[in-house]
Design a protein around this motif. Structure first.
Motif, PDB file in Angstrom:
ATOM      1  N   ALA A 145      47.866  34.732  43.210  1.00 38.43           N
ATOM      2  CA  ALA A 145      47.912  36.162  43.507  1.00 38.43           C
ATOM      3  C   ALA A 145      47.288  36.977  42.377  1.00 38.43           C
ATOM      4  O   ALA A 145      46.526  37.919  42.624  1.00 38.43           O
ATOM      5  N   ALA A 146      47.585  36.615  41.141  1.00 41.55           N
ATOM      6  CA  ALA A 146      47.019  37.330  39.992  1.00 41.55           C
ATOM      7  C   ALA A 146      45.503  37.186  39.947  1.00 41.55           C
ATOM      8  O   ALA A 146      44.791  38.133  39.603  1.00 41.55           O
ATOM      9  N   SER A 147      45.010  36.013  40.281  1.00 43.11           N
ATOM     10  CA  SER A 147      43.569  35.791  40.290  1.00 43.11           C
ATOM     11  C   SER A 147      42.884  36.708  41.299  1.00 43.11           C
ATOM     12  O   SER A 147      41.866  37.337  40.983  1.00 43.11           O
ATOM     13  N   LEU A 148      43.425  36.787  42.489  1.00 46.95           N
ATOM     14  CA  LEU A 148      42.843  37.663  43.504  1.00 46.95           C
ATOM     15  C   LEU A 148      42.944  39.126  43.097  1.00 46.95           C
ATOM     16  O   LEU A 148      41.980  39.885  43.247  1.00 46.95           O
ATOM     17  N   VAL A 149      44.085  39.533  42.552  1.00 50.11           N
ATOM     18  CA  VAL A 149      44.278  40.924  42.140  1.00 50.11           C
ATOM     19  C   VAL A 149      43.308  41.294  41.027  1.00 50.11           C
ATOM     20  O   VAL A 149      42.674  42.360  41.060  1.00 50.11           O
ATOM     21  N   ILE A 150      43.159  40.443  40.030  1.00 49.61           N
ATOM     22  CA  ILE A 150      42.260  40.719  38.908  1.00 49.61           C
ATOM     23  C   ILE A 150      40.823  40.849  39.392  1.00 49.61           C
ATOM     24  O   ILE A 150      40.105  41.777  38.997  1.00 49.61           O
TER      25      ILE A 150
END
Length: 123
Positions: free
Chosen positions: A66-71
């Motif tokens: 999720a963090a990868s997509l958000v970043i």
């Protein structure tokens, strides 16, 4: 089992590094279509998972994905908002952010060889 995991980690790291080099050097090759998105998706997620390494593995992987997509989405939106769209700058920004999170993990957690217990509820 441990050897397979180490080999997979090294292969993934080399593939991500190759994707970054291909994008930054603007090399036109069919491998660019696979390696550069691999770099953009794996590096932020792996950095976040590294910060959560003592947590539940499934939860850490979920938060990392999720963090990868958000970043990546926030970076793309910021580049579009400021009319500064550049794939090379995006790859460089992700590399710097991933390196910063690696340094943060190293400073916060140490090198991983020494584990001190704190409190009565520690594992």
């Amino acid at each position: 089992m441990r050897t397979n995991r180490t080999v997979l980690t090294w292969v993934l790291a080399i593939a991500c590094a190759a994707g970054a080099v291909i994008a930054l050097a603007d090399i036109h090759t069919p491998a660019r279509l696979i390696l550069t998105p691999l770099f953009l998706l794996v590096v932020p997620g792996a950095s976040v998972v590294g910060l959560l390494r003592d947590r539940d593995p499934l939860a850490a992987l979920t938060v990392g994905a999720a963090a990868s997509l958000v970043i990546n989405v926030l970076l793309a939106e910021a580049m579009l908002l400021f009319d500064a769209w550049s794939p090379r700058a995006g790859v460089a920004t992700i590399a710097v952010l991933g390196g910063f999170m690696w340094v943060l993990r190293s400073l916060y957690r140490g090198n991983g060889s020494v584990h001190t217990e704190q409190g009565a509820g520690s594992r």
